[in-house]
Each structure stands twice: as C-alpha cells, then as structure tokens.
Design an enzyme around this catalytic site. Sequence first.
Site, PDB file in Angstrom:
ATOM      1  N   GLU A  23       0.704  -1.196   0.035  1.00 28.93           N
ATOM      2  CA  GLU A  23      -0.097  -0.073  -0.121  1.00 28.93           C
ATOM      3  C   GLU A  23       0.669   1.393  -0.008  1.00 28.93           C
ATOM      4  OE1 GLU A  23      -1.095   1.738   3.571  1.00 28.93           O
ATOM      5  OE2 GLU A  23      -1.271   0.060   4.977  1.00 28.93           O
ATOM      6  N   VAL A 104      -5.482  -0.134   2.827  1.00 27.62           N
ATOM      7  CA  VAL A 104      -5.142  -1.421   2.752  1.00 27.62           C
ATOM      8  C   VAL A 104      -6.559  -2.016   1.671  1.00 27.62           C
ATOM      9  CG1 VAL A 104      -6.031  -3.499   3.888  1.00 27.62           C
ATOM     10  CG2 VAL A 104      -4.305  -1.653   4.959  1.00 27.62           C
ATOM     11  N   LYS A 159      -3.944  -1.562  15.087  1.00 25.56           N
ATOM     12  CA  LYS A 159      -3.148  -0.969  16.539  1.00 25.56           C
ATOM     13  C   LYS A 159      -4.089  -1.125  17.949  1.00 25.56           C
ATOM     14  CE  LYS A 159      -1.026   2.448  14.085  1.00 25.56           C
ATOM     15  NZ  LYS A 159      -1.645   1.758  12.971  1.00 25.56           N
TER      16      LYS A 159
HETATM   17  N1  PSU Z   1      -2.089   2.045  10.188  1.00 30.07           N
HETATM   18  C1  PSU Z   1      -1.111   2.193  10.056  1.00 30.07           C
HETATM   19  N2  PSU Z   1      -0.414   2.918   9.133  1.00 30.07           N
HETATM   20  C2  PSU Z   1      -1.533   2.934   9.215  1.00 30.07           C
HETATM   21  C3  PSU Z   1      -3.009   2.779   8.235  1.00 30.07           C
HETATM   22  C4  PSU Z   1      -2.753   2.017   9.296  1.00 30.07           C
HETATM   23  O1  PSU Z   1      -0.408   1.990  10.908  1.00 30.07           O
HETATM   24  O2  PSU Z   1      -0.399   3.774   7.721  1.00 30.07           O
HETATM   25  C5  PSU Z   1      -3.480   3.658   7.218  1.00 30.07           C
HETATM   26  C6  PSU Z   1      -3.875   1.850   6.327  1.00 30.07           C
HETATM   27  O3  PSU Z   1      -3.629   2.794   4.709  1.00 30.07           O
HETATM   28  C7  PSU Z   1      -5.156   1.714   6.684  1.00 30.07           C
HETATM   29  C8  PSU Z   1      -5.489   3.132   7.034  1.00 30.07           C
HETATM   30  O4  PSU Z   1      -5.889   1.278   5.476  1.00 30.07           O
HETATM   31  O5  PSU Z   1      -4.784   3.941   7.731  1.00 30.07           O
HETATM   32  C9  PSU Z   1      -7.248   2.760   7.764  1.00 30.07           C
HETATM   33  O6  PSU Z   1      -7.582   4.085   7.331  1.00 30.07           O
HETATM   34  P1  PSU Z   1      -9.500   4.186   7.880  1.00 30.07           P
HETATM   35  O7  PSU Z   1      -9.277   3.489   9.680  1.00 30.07           O
HETATM   36  O8  PSU Z   1      -9.380   5.399   7.562  1.00 30.07           O
HETATM   37  O9  PSU Z   1      -9.821   3.350   7.042  1.00 30.07           O
END
Ligand code: PSU
Length: 302
Positions: A23, A104, A159
């Site tokens: 990604e 992702v 996380k």
């Molecule tokens: N978790 C991480 N680093 C990141 C992300 C998640 O430790 O950079 C990014 C990934 O690209 C994940 C996205 O798909 O954040 C999820 O964002 P949202 O919760 O807005 O869908």
Amino acid sequence: MNIDYSSEVAAALKAGKPVVALESTIISHGFPYPKNVELAEEMEAVIRAQGAEPATIAIIAGRIKCGLSKDELLHLAKSSDVAKCSVRDLPVITATGKTGATTVASTAFVAAKAGIKVFATGGIGGVHKAEEGAGGFDVSADLLELSRTPVVVVAAGAKSILDLPATLEVLESYSVPVVGYKTKDFPAFHSRSSGLSLPASVDDMASLASIVDGHFKLGLTSGMLVCNPVPEEYAMSNEEVEVLVAAASAEAVKAGIKGAGLTPYILGALNRLSDGKTSEVNLSLALNNGRVAAQLAASLAV
Ligand code: PSU
Ligand code: MN
C-alpha cells in the site's frame, strides 16, 4: 479496469513469479519524511531478497499504478498534496487526475484485479473506540474490503488505538479467516499481543501456505488476514503503548480530528510523543511483514 504496470511487475505477473502488493498510505500518511522513503525502499528490498517482486500501488495523476518508479515513490513521500484514497475515493481521484495513496482497502481492490494474491502492510484499519469523546462511530473500509476481495493481507494485527475485540468480531461476521503466524494471540501492532485469542494459528510457512491454497480452492471470495507480530527485539509493552495512545487520542479529540484524518493524526502524535520510537517499531514490523508475505507468495501453489 485500466492499470499501469511497471515493466518489472508486468514481467513478474506474466512469468508467474511471486508478487507482493504494497500500500502507499503508509508512505504518505503513516510515516514522517524521510523515514517514509526508507520504509518504501526497504520494503521493496526485503521482498526482492526473498525472490518476489514488490508491487506498490498508488494513483498518480489519476492513473492507477501497480509498481512505482523511484520518482513516483519520492513524490508520495514528500508531497503534502497526496490524498488518502480508500475504495470509495477511487472514482473521484481518478476522474479528477489527482494523486492518491491507497489504503489497505483500495490496495487490496487493485491487487485482486491485477491477479496478486498476497499483500503486506503494517497494520489494518478497524473499528475505532466509540466511547464518549473518542471521535465517535468509525469503522474502516479495510474490514468490508477484506470481506469481499480475495487477497491475503499480512499485518501485525491492528493498533491499540482501535477497539480490538470489536475489530475481531467484525472480521468474524464478515467471514474473514484470521490466522496467527507463530502466535496464538491477536497482535496489537506495537506490542506482540492484545490478550485476545485467535481462531487459528500456524507455526511454519508450509502450514500457512496450505491454508491459503485451501481458501482459494474453496472458491471463497473473501480475503484473509495473517497476523505476524512485531519482532521481539522491537516490541513495546502494552503499558507503554497504552500511555502513549491515551495521550495521542486526547490530543486528537482536543484538535477535533475525525474520520479519514484520525489514523494519520494519531500516528504522527505517537511518533512525536515517543521521540520517534513508534516509527522505528512500525518500520521493523512492516519489513517483517514484507518478508513473510514474500515467503508466502513464493510458497503458494499457483
Ligand atoms: N495503520 C497503520 N498505518 C497506516 C494505516 C493504518 O499503522 O498508515 C493506514 C492504512 O493505509 C489503512 C488506513 O488501510 O490507515 C486505514 O484508515 P481508515 O481507518 O481511515 O480506514
Ligand atoms: Mn473511518
């Protein structure tokens, strides 16, 4: 769907060589510059070292790219004008000729169209904590996409800024197999265990590959989540992470950050509050996931 392949990725796919999707939001929004350049380049290097081809996915000036040039990687790492692009953002970013980094969810979507089965990242998005003052209802599209896109994502869990029990429940409801690689517990990204048990785990690559082969042979249309914990020597304790996350989340609430900006904001705050330690941990677990994903891609039957 029109995808622009780099010549390396096109050749690898044609030859049936193992390919690992990567990604780009982790580059544009997950790490500060220049750490993100190091991450992007080392990710590609560890995958090549296992005999697989890395395919970093992004939208560059409205074009869907599978495999990036060095200049394109640098642009994503340096520019402040890169949109975080999940699946629902794809039509807007492509139609307006903008540049977007794929999450992702959108990376898995493009990878599946390209015929790539294995994808390495750091951590997946999930269900955010919804209690009073924590930002409100927010469930990542990563979970929905995993339910309907046949790609195996190797990640260090999710996380601890997220509601991890709820995240596992949603993955269960969405029929996404979740398999621990050399762990029986759901890893919590910076730390090796969230204390939550996984429904399945394997201790070696051959067993993992046979489960993944079985998944595709069954014709299941969902993805799979392989949980690969952060290497022991970089792991943080749950207590240490908890204190940092509480402080970072409180800052986010105070700053009124919500929605797509929330994860990047909290990642930045954690990095600052820990004097760069969380980024070091993030780098090490991402590289570890790249290595395992490349070994898995090389071990699959097809
Ligand atoms: N978790 C991480 N680093 C990141 C992300 C998640 O430790 O950079 C990014 C990934 O690209 C994940 C996205 O798909 O954040 C999820 O964002 P949202 O919760 O807005 O869908
Ligand atoms: Mn969200």
